[in-house]
Design an enzyme around this catalytic site. Structure first.
Site, PDB file in Angstrom:
ATOM      1  N   SER A 157      39.530  43.730  19.483  1.00  0.00           N
ATOM      2  CA  SER A 157      39.797  44.054  18.075  1.00  0.00           C
ATOM      3  C   SER A 157      39.934  42.790  17.232  1.00  0.00           C
ATOM      4  O   SER A 157      40.255  41.710  17.736  1.00  0.00           O
ATOM      5  CB  SER A 157      41.080  44.872  17.985  1.00  0.00           C
ATOM      6  OG  SER A 157      42.159  44.094  18.454  1.00  0.00           O
ATOM      7  N   ASN A 198      36.178  49.463  26.495  1.00  0.00           N
ATOM      8  CA  ASN A 198      35.112  50.425  26.178  1.00  0.00           C
ATOM      9  C   ASN A 198      33.826  50.230  26.980  1.00  0.00           C
ATOM     10  O   ASN A 198      33.052  51.156  27.103  1.00  0.00           O
ATOM     11  CB  ASN A 198      34.852  50.475  24.670  1.00  0.00           C
ATOM     12  CG  ASN A 198      34.234  49.211  24.149  1.00  0.00           C
ATOM     13  OD1 ASN A 198      34.558  48.123  24.614  1.00  0.00           O
ATOM     14  ND2 ASN A 198      33.350  49.334  23.191  1.00  0.00           N
ATOM     15  N   CYS A 224      31.373  49.202  19.749  1.00  0.00           N
ATOM     16  CA  CYS A 224      31.462  48.317  18.578  1.00  0.00           C
ATOM     17  C   CYS A 224      30.223  48.470  17.707  1.00  0.00           C
ATOM     18  O   CYS A 224      30.268  48.220  16.514  1.00  0.00           O
ATOM     19  CB  CYS A 224      31.620  46.873  19.033  1.00  0.00           C
ATOM     20  SG  CYS A 224      30.353  46.372  20.195  1.00  0.00           S
ATOM     21  N   GLU A 283      34.028  38.303  20.023  1.00  0.00           N
ATOM     22  CA  GLU A 283      33.136  39.396  19.612  1.00  0.00           C
ATOM     23  C   GLU A 283      34.037  40.558  19.233  1.00  0.00           C
ATOM     24  O   GLU A 283      34.795  41.064  20.059  1.00  0.00           O
ATOM     25  CB  GLU A 283      32.159  39.760  20.731  1.00  0.00           C
ATOM     26  CG  GLU A 283      31.103  38.695  20.986  1.00  0.00           C
ATOM     27  CD  GLU A 283      30.297  38.273  19.761  1.00  0.00           C
ATOM     28  OE1 GLU A 283      30.117  39.088  18.829  1.00  0.00           O
ATOM     29  OE2 GLU A 283      29.853  37.111  19.714  1.00  0.00           O
ATOM     30  N   GLY A 318      41.781  39.220  18.026  1.00  0.00           N
ATOM     31  CA  GLY A 318      40.881  38.067  17.906  1.00  0.00           C
ATOM     32  C   GLY A 318      41.473  36.971  17.023  1.00  0.00           C
ATOM     33  O   GLY A 318      41.392  35.782  17.340  1.00  0.00           O
ATOM     34  N   GLN A 357      44.788  56.100  20.646  1.00  0.00           N
ATOM     35  CA  GLN A 357      43.510  56.082  19.925  1.00  0.00           C
ATOM     36  C   GLN A 357      43.179  57.461  19.366  1.00  0.00           C
ATOM     37  O   GLN A 357      42.687  57.598  18.248  1.00  0.00           O
ATOM     38  CB  GLN A 357      42.374  55.638  20.864  1.00  0.00           C
ATOM     39  CG  GLN A 357      42.345  54.168  21.142  1.00  0.00           C
ATOM     40  CD  GLN A 357      41.973  53.367  19.902  1.00  0.00           C
ATOM     41  OE1 GLN A 357      42.778  52.615  19.384  1.00  0.00           O
ATOM     42  NE2 GLN A 357      40.760  53.558  19.408  1.00  0.00           N
TER      43      GLN A 357
HETATM   44  P1  NAD Z   1      42.072  44.985  21.944  1.00  0.00           P
HETATM   45  O1  NAD Z   1      41.864  43.838  21.018  1.00  0.00           O
HETATM   46  O2  NAD Z   1      43.244  45.835  21.757  1.00  0.00           O
HETATM   47  O3  NAD Z   1      42.139  44.450  23.451  1.00  0.00           O
HETATM   48  C1  NAD Z   1      41.122  43.648  24.005  1.00  0.00           C
HETATM   49  C2  NAD Z   1      41.712  42.838  25.142  1.00  0.00           C
HETATM   50  O4  NAD Z   1      42.645  41.911  24.632  1.00  0.00           O
HETATM   51  C3  NAD Z   1      42.464  43.669  26.174  1.00  0.00           C
HETATM   52  O5  NAD Z   1      42.217  43.129  27.445  1.00  0.00           O
HETATM   53  C4  NAD Z   1      43.916  43.450  25.775  1.00  0.00           C
HETATM   54  O6  NAD Z   1      44.828  43.630  26.832  1.00  0.00           O
HETATM   55  C5  NAD Z   1      43.889  42.003  25.337  1.00  0.00           C
HETATM   56  N1  NAD Z   1      44.957  41.583  24.423  1.00  0.00           N
HETATM   57  C6  NAD Z   1      45.674  42.350  23.565  1.00  0.00           C
HETATM   58  N2  NAD Z   1      46.522  41.572  22.858  1.00  0.00           N
HETATM   59  C7  NAD Z   1      46.334  40.291  23.284  1.00  0.00           C
HETATM   60  C8  NAD Z   1      46.903  39.031  22.924  1.00  0.00           C
HETATM   61  N3  NAD Z   1      47.834  38.929  21.987  1.00  0.00           N
HETATM   62  N4  NAD Z   1      46.451  37.940  23.550  1.00  0.00           N
HETATM   63  C9  NAD Z   1      45.484  38.002  24.484  1.00  0.00           C
HETATM   64  N5  NAD Z   1      44.917  39.164  24.874  1.00  0.00           N
HETATM   65  C10 NAD Z   1      45.333  40.298  24.275  1.00  0.00           C
HETATM   66  O7  NAD Z   1      40.714  45.817  21.892  1.00  0.00           O
HETATM   67  P2  NAD Z   1      40.374  47.182  22.653  1.00  0.00           P
HETATM   68  O8  NAD Z   1      41.106  48.280  21.979  1.00  0.00           O
HETATM   69  O9  NAD Z   1      40.521  47.002  24.128  1.00  0.00           O
HETATM   70  O10 NAD Z   1      38.806  47.309  22.360  1.00  0.00           O
HETATM   71  C11 NAD Z   1      38.291  47.903  21.227  1.00  0.00           C
HETATM   72  C12 NAD Z   1      37.846  46.843  20.228  1.00  0.00           C
HETATM   73  O11 NAD Z   1      36.890  45.989  20.828  1.00  0.00           O
HETATM   74  C13 NAD Z   1      37.153  47.433  19.013  1.00  0.00           C
HETATM   75  O12 NAD Z   1      37.594  46.781  17.852  1.00  0.00           O
HETATM   76  C14 NAD Z   1      35.685  47.120  19.263  1.00  0.00           C
HETATM   77  O13 NAD Z   1      34.887  47.046  18.123  1.00  0.00           O
HETATM   78  C15 NAD Z   1      35.780  45.810  19.963  1.00  0.00           C
HETATM   79  N6  NAD Z   1      34.550  45.563  20.721  1.00  0.00           N
HETATM   80  C16 NAD Z   1      33.670  44.613  20.261  1.00  0.00           C
HETATM   81  C17 NAD Z   1      32.483  44.370  20.935  1.00  0.00           C
HETATM   82  C18 NAD Z   1      31.520  43.317  20.470  1.00  0.00           C
HETATM   83  O14 NAD Z   1      30.731  42.823  21.275  1.00  0.00           O
HETATM   84  N7  NAD Z   1      31.520  42.939  19.196  1.00  0.00           N
HETATM   85  C19 NAD Z   1      32.185  45.109  22.085  1.00  0.00           C
HETATM   86  C20 NAD Z   1      33.083  46.066  22.518  1.00  0.00           C
HETATM   87  C21 NAD Z   1      34.265  46.280  21.832  1.00  0.00           C
END
Ligand code: NAD
Length: 462
Positions: free
Chosen positions: A213, A137, A268, A234, A217, A309
């Site tokens: 997500s 994002n 987020c 985060e 996490g 999404q």
């Molecule tokens: P996501 O968790 O699906 O993916 C994030 C990253 O993790 C991607 O690079 C993905 O390929 C990787 N990933 C997926 N599964 C994994 C695994 N098992 N092991 C290691 N890496 C893996 O999130 P998204 O859909 O890309 O982003 C949206 C989410 O991010 C929302 O929940 C949003 O709130 C959050 N977000 C948080 C912040 C913050 O600073 N708090 C900022 C931006 C986005």
């Protein structure tokens, strides 16, 4: 022999338009590439921090020289509007410049010793190879607010962006190298969950910085703890805004809609729940509708990043409707044929919601805001804090006592008074509490805590 796969990127604003192809990394490649980053760390960690800062500063210049290309590439692959991306690229350059300065700041502390013949001091040292795993994002700002501090403090970086940002990521790494970053100090690995997981598991990686997500996490945290690896998460948000009857209602409505709809709600820190004091409920709703009506899909608001999404958001809206929510504005996919069947959802305002509905509890990550009437400030604060998340919150008021009370009592990492829930500056710590974060902070001086560790030195001078 392992055959590398390619990934084709399509434009979410027009899904039949292919915008590029990227070679995905293989699982076998990860260990080899991490080893290279480990080797590169040796020299890089000995380089003067001032010289490292010069490279970051130059990278900021190069990125700005290429601002339109970077912005257009990201717009094409993940859908954020071009003006929004221009803003984000500028912010990326600011982040690089902020951390470039860190190369000239103190990295330790001279301490008094109980023994007068001892010299006692602490010095911050890099943690080693840092794995950075980033979401789609913010294709420029989030990666850079991890990569820039990691590099300035002397770490090497293995970066896995979201596959939806693969092309933008290639440009960023190219510019860092053009700025003089030595080979292998940053390694780019492309792919999804499988590659990410192998990076987290790799024993040569000392720390993992992750934004994404909550579900992912949690997995990463377990893997990191099993190896006693430093980690930083985060995560999501369910950010509330409160509008009190003494607020400047026009300003509040403008900022609530901006907070909810900017970047198609895919932040987020997006405003997702709004609590309005009953005396000004109807008037504020009217103003919110007027603000939402100014949004032009495909012009001032981009599409949802992907079909998955897009469908998830529409399902959450439908579910809320089934549970009794009223759609005040939007509530469906765009019908305009000029939008090429892109993943556009109309800006959506829901009312008649209750605190126990999924729409008030789960992160939507789309252009949807749900609104509740409250009796007073006390009820609004209680409902704001009644959430698993704790990233950001806003209070709109003209009463200073409410403002300070809110700052004290709200359970979030980012508080806004008469401001929208989003927004972060590179010099300020960024992050949440509760399920929104692992408790660490990014950016500002706080970044030092994650990207360095202390060495405490005692020298007996006698
Ligand atoms: P996501 O968790 O699906 O993916 C994030 C990253 O993790 C991607 O690079 C993905 O390929 C990787 N990933 C997926 N599964 C994994 C695994 N098992 N092991 C290691 N890496 C893996 O999130 P998204 O859909 O890309 O982003 C949206 C989410 O991010 C929302 O929940 C949003 O709130 C959050 N977000 C948080 C912040 C913050 O600073 N708090 C900022 C931006 C986005």
């Amino acid at each position: 022999m392992v055959v590398a796969k390619t990934h084709t990127q399509y434009n979410p604003a027009n899904p039949s338009q292919c915008v590029g192809e990227v070679l995905l990394s293989t699982v076998e490649e990860v260990a080899r590439e991490v080893e290279k980053a480990k080797q590169a760390f040796v020299e890089w960690s000995r380089t003067s921090p001032v010289a490292r800062g010069e490279i970051l500063r130059k990278a900021a210049d190069i990125i700005e020289e290429n601002i339109e290309l970077v912005a257009q590439t990201a717009t094409n692959e993940m859908g954020k509007t071009f003006p929004e991306m221009i803003g984000e690229v500028k912010r990326g350059a600011m982040i690089l410049r902020y951390f470039a300065q860190e190369g000239m700041r103190a990295i330790g502390e001279m301490l008094p010793s109980a023994n007068s013949s001892n010299v006692l001091y602490s010095v911050r040292v890099p943690v080693g190879v840092v794995g950075a795993i980033t979401p789609w994002n913010f294709p420029v700002a989030i990666p850079l607010w991890k990569i820039a501090p990691a590099l300035i403090y002397g770490n090497s970086v293995v970066w896995k962006p979201a596959v939806e940002n693969a092309l933008t990521a290639q440009l960023i790494v190219q510019y860092l190298k053009e700025a003089g970053l030595p080979e292998d100090v940053i390694i780019l690995l492309q792919g999804g969950a499988e590659i990410g997981s192998v990076i987290v598991e790799n024993k040569q990686i000392s720390a993992i910085t992750f934004t994404g997500s909550n579900a992912v996490g949690q997995i990463i945290a377990k893997q990191a703890v099993a190896q006693n690896k430093k980690y930083q998460l985060e995560l999501g948000g369910k950010n509330a805004a409160i509008v009190l009857q003494d607020a400047n209602l026009k300003q509040a409505a403008k900022l609530v809609i901006e907070g909810a709809m900017k970047q198609t709600g895919q932040r987020c820190t997006a405003t997702s729940r709004v609590y309005i004091e009953e005396g000004v409920y109807e008037e504020t709703l009217q103003l919110l509708c007027e603000e939402a009506a100014q949004i032009e899909l495909g012009v001032t608001m981009g599409p949802i990043v992907s079909k998955v999404q897009f469908e998830k958001i529409l399902k959450l809206i439908d579910q809320a409707k089934e549970q009794g929510a009223t759609v005040l504005v939007g509530g469906k996919a765009a019908t305009n044929p000029a939008l090429h069947d892109g993943y556009f959802i109309e800006p959506t305002i829901l009312t008649n919601v209750t605190q126990d509905m999924a729409i008030m509890k789960e992160e939507v990550f789309g252009p949807v805001v749900a609104i509740m009437k409250v009796a007073d400030y006390e009820e609004a604060v209680a409902l704001t804090n009644d959430s698993a998340f704790g990233l950001s919150a806003s209070l709109f008021t003209s009463t200073i006592q409410y403002a300070f009370d809110f700052i004290n009592r709200v359970e979030v990492g980012l508080v806004q008074i008469n401001g929208e829930t989003g927004g972060a500056e590179p010099q300020a710590p960024f992050g949440g509490v509760k399920s929104s974060s692992s408790g660490t902070r990014e950016q500002g001086q706080a970044a030092k805590e994650f990207f360095t560790t202390y060495k405490t030195v005692t020298i007996n001078t006698k």
